[in-house]
Write a protein that holds these residues in place. Structure first.
Motif, PDB file in Angstrom:
ATOM      1  N   ALA A 176       0.835  -1.210   0.000  1.00 52.95           N
ATOM      2  CA  ALA A 176       0.000   0.000   0.000  1.00 52.95           C
ATOM      3  C   ALA A 176       0.868   1.258   0.000  1.00 52.95           C
ATOM      4  O   ALA A 176       0.523   2.255  -0.657  1.00 52.95           O
ATOM      5  N   ASP A 177       1.991   1.222   0.708  1.00 51.41           N
ATOM      6  CA  ASP A 177       2.885   2.384   0.727  1.00 51.41           C
ATOM      7  C   ASP A 177       3.498   2.607  -0.647  1.00 51.41           C
ATOM      8  O   ASP A 177       3.636   3.757  -1.104  1.00 51.41           O
ATOM      9  N   TYR A 178       3.887   1.527  -1.298  1.00 46.62           N
ATOM     10  CA  TYR A 178       4.426   1.652  -2.659  1.00 46.62           C
ATOM     11  C   TYR A 178       3.392   2.252  -3.604  1.00 46.62           C
ATOM     12  O   TYR A 178       3.696   3.157  -4.386  1.00 46.62           O
ATOM     13  N   LYS A 179       2.190   1.745  -3.563  1.00 44.15           N
ATOM     14  CA  LYS A 179       1.142   2.237  -4.477  1.00 44.15           C
ATOM     15  C   LYS A 179       0.885   3.728  -4.267  1.00 44.15           C
ATOM     16  O   LYS A 179       0.707   4.477  -5.225  1.00 44.15           O
ATOM     17  N   ARG A 180       0.897   4.140  -3.009  1.00 44.04           N
ATOM     18  CA  ARG A 180       0.680   5.557  -2.718  1.00 44.04           C
ATOM     19  C   ARG A 180       1.797   6.410  -3.316  1.00 44.04           C
ATOM     20  O   ARG A 180       1.536   7.436  -3.955  1.00 44.04           O
ATOM     21  N   VAL A 181       3.045   5.973  -3.134  1.00 43.56           N
ATOM     22  CA  VAL A 181       4.183   6.734  -3.668  1.00 43.56           C
ATOM     23  C   VAL A 181       4.138   6.775  -5.191  1.00 43.56           C
ATOM     24  O   VAL A 181       4.371   7.824  -5.809  1.00 43.56           O
ATOM     25  N   ASP A 219       3.816  10.557  -6.402  1.00 45.01           N
ATOM     26  CA  ASP A 219       5.137  11.167  -6.481  1.00 45.01           C
ATOM     27  C   ASP A 219       5.779  11.092  -7.866  1.00 45.01           C
ATOM     28  O   ASP A 219       7.004  11.061  -7.981  1.00 45.01           O
ATOM     29  N   GLY A 220       4.959  11.052  -8.895  1.00 44.98           N
ATOM     30  CA  GLY A 220       5.468  11.238 -10.246  1.00 44.98           C
ATOM     31  C   GLY A 220       6.038  10.019 -10.931  1.00 44.98           C
ATOM     32  O   GLY A 220       6.704  10.147 -11.956  1.00 44.98           O
ATOM     33  N   PHE A 221       5.769   8.830 -10.408  1.00 45.11           N
ATOM     34  CA  PHE A 221       6.239   7.616 -11.070  1.00 45.11           C
ATOM     35  C   PHE A 221       5.288   7.219 -12.193  1.00 45.11           C
ATOM     36  O   PHE A 221       4.116   7.584 -12.204  1.00 45.11           O
ATOM     37  N   ASP A 222       5.808   6.445 -13.138  1.00 42.17           N
ATOM     38  CA  ASP A 222       5.002   5.928 -14.242  1.00 42.17           C
ATOM     39  C   ASP A 222       3.888   5.046 -13.671  1.00 42.17           C
ATOM     40  O   ASP A 222       4.167   4.046 -13.001  1.00 42.17           O
ATOM     41  N   PRO A 223       2.614   5.383 -13.905  1.00 46.54           N
ATOM     42  CA  PRO A 223       1.525   4.571 -13.346  1.00 46.54           C
ATOM     43  C   PRO A 223       1.539   3.121 -13.825  1.00 46.54           C
ATOM     44  O   PRO A 223       0.950   2.250 -13.182  1.00 46.54           O
ATOM     45  N   ASP A 224       2.217   2.839 -14.940  1.00 42.27           N
ATOM     46  CA  ASP A 224       2.327   1.455 -15.406  1.00 42.27           C
ATOM     47  C   ASP A 224       3.006   0.567 -14.365  1.00 42.27           C
ATOM     48  O   ASP A 224       2.804  -0.652 -14.357  1.00 42.27           O
ATOM     49  N   LEU A 225       3.802   1.166 -13.488  1.00 40.84           N
ATOM     50  CA  LEU A 225       4.458   0.385 -12.443  1.00 40.84           C
ATOM     51  C   LEU A 225       3.456  -0.318 -11.534  1.00 40.84           C
ATOM     52  O   LEU A 225       3.779  -1.339 -10.916  1.00 40.84           O
ATOM     53  N   GLY A 264      13.547  -1.755  -6.381  1.00 45.84           N
ATOM     54  CA  GLY A 264      14.647  -1.069  -7.025  1.00 45.84           C
ATOM     55  C   GLY A 264      14.203   0.283  -7.563  1.00 45.84           C
ATOM     56  O   GLY A 264      14.665   1.330  -7.121  1.00 45.84           O
ATOM     57  N   LEU A 265      13.255   0.252  -8.480  1.00 45.17           N
ATOM     58  CA  LEU A 265      12.858   1.466  -9.202  1.00 45.17           C
ATOM     59  C   LEU A 265      12.216   2.519  -8.304  1.00 45.17           C
ATOM     60  O   LEU A 265      12.411   3.717  -8.504  1.00 45.17           O
TER      61      LEU A 265
END
Length: 200
Positions: A72-77, A81-87, A97-98
């Motif tokens: 859940a913390d990863y999904k929020r970030v 916080d500007g990451f590619d939503p495909d992640l 890593g990413l």
């Protein structure tokens, strides 16, 4: 294990005890011990191939810092916080890593670009992996507790050829993902294509 102290310029004045405390707050003991072994292996590889030993060791030490952070913390970030939503289509095997470097920067304060890049690339590879990137990629795979056939083969290759060791790891990763019907991160396939030994 040796207790390596790292230059203040790489750690923002954190000493080893403080660095290890950050790790132990995020990891169970088995994962923490793995990070210590990867640190040692990365330093050995860096000495062998003439890379920056301190950067290799620090990246090895922190490569799995974010491995056990809640999904859940990863999904929020990723969403905020500007990451590619495909992640969001992947999981912690890719994210630590990413996206993990976001947690390393915000929680620990490590900002060295080369260290962070090596940590980012250790989960997926990158067609443009530098020697330092390859060292962390491979050190994670061949640290002394790793005993599978591919890990042993990569360890042997890493005596003389980091690209070959990286290729063995990439091939093993793709074989595993396909056998388990798991999604392959596109950059990992591109990395495999870049590292496959060329004929002639």
């Amino acid at each position: 294990m040796s207790d390596y102290e790292y230059p203040a310029s790489l750690t923002h004045d954190l000493n080893r005890a403080e660095l290890l405390n950050h790790l132990q707050n995020r990891l169970d003991d088995a994962r923490f011990q793995h990070c210590l072994r990867v640190e040692e292996t990365a330093r050995t590889l860096a000495k062998r191939f003439g890379a920056d030993v301190d950067r290799a060791g620090l990246a090895g030490l922190f490569h799995d810092y974010a491995k056990q952070i809640p999904v859940a913390d990863y999904k929020r970030v990723i969403m905020e916080d500007g990451f590619d939503p495909d992640l969001l289509n992947y999981g912690r095997g890719v994210w630590h890593g990413l996206v993990g470097t976001w947690f390393i920067q915000t929680e620990v304060g490590l900002t060295d670009k080369l260290v962070l890049q090596a940590i980012e690339r250790h989960t997926t590879g990158d067609p443009e992996m530098t020697l330092l990137d390859q060292i962390i990629f491979v050190a994670d795979f061949i640290e002394p507790a790793r005993t599978l056939d591919a890990e042993v083969a990569a360890r042997k290759a890493a005596q003389t050829d980091m690209r070959q060791a990286s290729y063995i790891e990439l091939k093993n990763t793709l074989q595993y993902l396909i056998a388990e019907d798991k999604i392959v991160y596109p950059k990992t396939l591109l990395t495999y294509n870049a590292f496959i030994p060329k004929e002639g």
